[in-house]
Scaffold this motif. Structure first.
Motif, PDB file in Angstrom:
ATOM      1  N   ALA A 155       0.874  -1.264  -0.037  1.00 49.65           N
ATOM      2  CA  ALA A 155      -0.062   0.131   0.115  1.00 49.65           C
ATOM      3  C   ALA A 155       0.769   1.253  -0.070  1.00 49.65           C
ATOM      4  CB  ALA A 155      -0.966   0.145   1.326  1.00 49.65           C
ATOM      5  N   GLY A 156       0.587   1.994  -0.961  1.00 50.52           N
ATOM      6  CA  GLY A 156       1.500   3.197  -1.216  1.00 50.52           C
ATOM      7  C   GLY A 156       1.101   4.370  -0.465  1.00 50.52           C
TER       8      GLY A 156
ATOM      9  N   GLY B 273       0.168   7.305  -1.636  1.00 50.20           N
ATOM     10  CA  GLY B 273      -0.241   8.435  -2.624  1.00 50.20           C
ATOM     11  C   GLY B 273      -1.232   9.318  -2.059  1.00 50.20           C
TER      12      GLY B 273
ATOM     13  N   SER C 286      -4.368   9.304  -2.104  1.00 50.24           N
ATOM     14  CA  SER C 286      -5.569   8.679  -1.511  1.00 50.24           C
ATOM     15  C   SER C 286      -5.218   7.850  -0.624  1.00 50.24           C
ATOM     16  CB  SER C 286      -6.467   8.052  -2.587  1.00 50.24           C
ATOM     17  OG  SER C 286      -5.791   6.925  -3.274  1.00 50.24           O
TER      18      SER C 286
ATOM     19  N   ASP D 103      -4.598   4.661  -1.491  1.00 50.62           N
ATOM     20  CA  ASP D 103      -5.009   3.341  -1.666  1.00 50.62           C
ATOM     21  C   ASP D 103      -4.169   2.640  -2.919  1.00 50.62           C
ATOM     22  OD1 ASP D 103      -7.054   3.596   0.039  1.00 50.62           O
ATOM     23  OD2 ASP D 103      -8.518   4.239  -1.248  1.00 50.62           O
ATOM     24  N   GLU D 104      -3.460   3.470  -3.457  1.00 50.72           N
ATOM     25  CA  GLU D 104      -2.554   2.896  -4.671  1.00 50.72           C
ATOM     26  C   GLU D 104      -1.819   1.793  -4.230  1.00 50.72           C
ATOM     27  OE1 GLU D 104       0.938   5.746  -5.737  1.00 50.72           O
ATOM     28  OE2 GLU D 104      -1.047   6.804  -5.778  1.00 50.72           O
ATOM     29  N   LEU D 105      -1.528   0.830  -4.948  1.00 51.19           N
ATOM     30  CA  LEU D 105      -0.774  -0.413  -4.611  1.00 51.19           C
ATOM     31  C   LEU D 105       0.598  -0.223  -5.644  1.00 51.19           C
ATOM     32  CD1 LEU D 105      -3.139  -3.288  -4.455  1.00 51.19           C
ATOM     33  CD2 LEU D 105      -2.024  -2.075  -2.548  1.00 51.19           C
ATOM     34  N   VAL D 106       1.775  -0.400  -4.918  1.00 49.68           N
ATOM     35  CA  VAL D 106       3.009  -0.042  -5.434  1.00 49.68           C
ATOM     36  C   VAL D 106       3.807  -1.562  -5.682  1.00 49.68           C
ATOM     37  CG1 VAL D 106       5.304   0.778  -5.504  1.00 49.68           C
ATOM     38  CG2 VAL D 106       3.415   1.866  -4.448  1.00 49.68           C
TER      39      VAL D 106
ATOM     40  N   LYS E 129      -6.710  -4.069 -10.405  1.00 46.58           N
ATOM     41  CA  LYS E 129      -7.102  -2.889 -10.745  1.00 46.58           C
ATOM     42  C   LYS E 129      -8.066  -2.200  -9.784  1.00 46.58           C
ATOM     43  CE  LYS E 129      -5.673  -3.451 -15.417  1.00 46.58           C
ATOM     44  NZ  LYS E 129      -5.880  -3.377 -16.780  1.00 46.58           N
TER      45      LYS E 129
ATOM     46  N   ARG F  94      -9.202  -2.570  -3.680  1.00 44.22           N
ATOM     47  CA  ARG F  94      -8.760  -1.439  -2.770  1.00 44.22           C
ATOM     48  C   ARG F  94      -8.491  -1.743  -1.381  1.00 44.22           C
ATOM     49  NH1 ARG F  94      -7.374   0.975  -5.929  1.00 44.22           N
ATOM     50  NH2 ARG F  94      -8.614   2.160  -7.583  1.00 44.22           N
TER      51      ARG F  94
END
Length: 79
Positions: A33-34, A36, A38, A40-43, A68, A71
């Motif tokens: 979990a990044g 970012g 929000s 919520d972005e996955l790295v 994609k 969440r």
């Protein structure tokens, strides 16, 4: 003699967050979990050594496509 043979090594297993099937850890892709805008972005974590909550996904084409829309849940502090 009944017991584990010294050649029987423990293989860590993890579950795919999409299909919930269990696989050997080295067979899965890891995402973290990044931080970012929000949060919520996955790295992608190719080396599997980044800090943070890791999410594992199998190599199935459908699971990678559905990632994609995945969440991650936020852990709530209870104290």
């Amino acid at each position: 003699m009944t017991g584990k043979d010294s050649s029987d090594k423990h293989v860590p297993t993890r579950s795919c967050v999409i299909c919930r099937q269990r696989f050997a850890k080295e067979e899965l892709f890891r995402f973290v979990a990044g931080k970012g805008a929000s949060g919520d972005e996955l790295v992608p974590d190719d080396a599997k050594d980044m800090q943070g909550r890791g999410y594992y996904v199998c190599g199935n084409e459908k699971c990678l496509e559905r990632l994609k829309f995945f969440r991650p849940r936020k852990k709530k502090f209870r104290g």
